[in-house]
Design a protein around this motif. Sequence first.
Motif, PDB file in Angstrom:
ATOM      1  N   LEU A   7      26.050  61.468  39.420  1.00  0.00           N
ATOM      2  CA  LEU A   7      26.653  61.115  38.127  1.00  0.00           C
ATOM      3  C   LEU A   7      26.344  59.672  37.746  1.00  0.00           C
ATOM      4  CD1 LEU A   7      30.161  62.808  38.466  1.00  0.00           C
ATOM      5  CD2 LEU A   7      28.267  63.550  36.997  1.00  0.00           C
ATOM      6  N   ARG A  15      21.854  63.001  36.015  1.00  0.00           N
ATOM      7  CA  ARG A  15      23.262  62.926  35.590  1.00  0.00           C
ATOM      8  C   ARG A  15      23.659  64.218  34.883  1.00  0.00           C
ATOM      9  NH1 ARG A  15      21.482  57.988  33.611  1.00  0.00           N
ATOM     10  NH2 ARG A  15      22.160  58.417  31.476  1.00  0.00           N
ATOM     11  N   VAL A  19      26.596  66.903  36.077  1.00  0.00           N
ATOM     12  CA  VAL A  19      27.740  67.324  35.252  1.00  0.00           C
ATOM     13  C   VAL A  19      27.805  68.848  35.210  1.00  0.00           C
ATOM     14  CG1 VAL A  19      28.697  67.371  32.912  1.00  0.00           C
ATOM     15  CG2 VAL A  19      27.818  65.229  33.851  1.00  0.00           C
ATOM     16  N   SER A  31      37.206  67.357  37.702  1.00  0.00           N
ATOM     17  CA  SER A  31      37.440  66.606  36.460  1.00  0.00           C
ATOM     18  C   SER A  31      37.545  65.116  36.712  1.00  0.00           C
ATOM     19  CB  SER A  31      38.715  67.091  35.762  1.00  0.00           C
ATOM     20  OG  SER A  31      38.576  68.420  35.367  1.00  0.00           O
ATOM     21  N   LEU A  34      34.257  63.513  36.722  1.00  0.00           N
ATOM     22  CA  LEU A  34      33.521  63.616  35.470  1.00  0.00           C
ATOM     23  C   LEU A  34      34.000  62.644  34.393  1.00  0.00           C
ATOM     24  CD1 LEU A  34      33.279  67.483  35.332  1.00  0.00           C
ATOM     25  CD2 LEU A  34      31.375  65.888  35.609  1.00  0.00           C
ATOM     26  N   SER A  37      31.838  59.982  32.875  1.00  0.00           N
ATOM     27  CA  SER A  37      30.661  60.459  32.142  1.00  0.00           C
ATOM     28  C   SER A  37      30.930  60.625  30.652  1.00  0.00           C
ATOM     29  CB  SER A  37      30.156  61.768  32.746  1.00  0.00           C
ATOM     30  OG  SER A  37      29.691  61.543  34.063  1.00  0.00           O
ATOM     31  N   ASP A  40      29.157  57.798  29.130  1.00  0.00           N
ATOM     32  CA  ASP A  40      27.737  57.655  29.455  1.00  0.00           C
ATOM     33  C   ASP A  40      26.975  57.156  28.233  1.00  0.00           C
ATOM     34  OD1 ASP A  40      25.811  58.829  31.839  1.00  0.00           O
ATOM     35  OD2 ASP A  40      24.793  58.786  29.896  1.00  0.00           O
ATOM     36  N   ARG A  46      27.537  62.885  27.305  1.00  0.00           N
ATOM     37  CA  ARG A  46      28.926  62.806  26.832  1.00  0.00           C
ATOM     38  C   ARG A  46      29.377  64.157  26.265  1.00  0.00           C
ATOM     39  NH1 ARG A  46      26.839  58.160  24.371  1.00  0.00           N
ATOM     40  NH2 ARG A  46      27.489  58.776  22.279  1.00  0.00           N
ATOM     41  N   THR A  49      29.797  66.727  29.100  1.00  0.00           N
ATOM     42  CA  THR A  49      30.957  66.361  29.908  1.00  0.00           C
ATOM     43  C   THR A  49      32.237  66.817  29.223  1.00  0.00           C
ATOM     44  OG1 THR A  49      29.809  64.465  30.878  1.00  0.00           O
ATOM     45  CG2 THR A  49      32.221  64.445  30.968  1.00  0.00           C
TER      46      THR A  49
END
Length: 125
Positions: A7, A15, A19, A31, A34, A37, A40, A46, A49
């Motif tokens: 990540l 990445r 995810v 979660s 995450l 992210s 990100d 994004r 995620t």
Amino acid sequence: MGLVEELSSPNTSERWQAVLALGDTRDPAASEYLLPSLADEDIFIRMVTARVLGDLGSPRGIPALIDALDDGEAAVREAAYVALCSLTKRDFPFDPSTDDPSERARRVKVWREWWEKEKARYLEG
């Protein structure tokens, strides 16, 4: 722990895959890993995620998804909104495509106020 480390990879593709793979676990505990992210640099990371957080069903993602309603990209805002509606079974009016920051702020405020009142119920349950 390899997925969690990916990540933070400098490689966007790694990445992205991390995810998705964490989402494939269907483990709501993923979660927690995450959440960063959602910030990100890559819009697609994004977006995915937000979707994965909604799919995992962990209420721990709700505050970060509310924050993502104010993302600079409409597509990320939409993904966050859809995830929030799925997680909370609430549908407060929100237009992710609006470019009016004051309108968006008013709508995000409704979500924040709701969360302040309801978070104990969601996090305890």
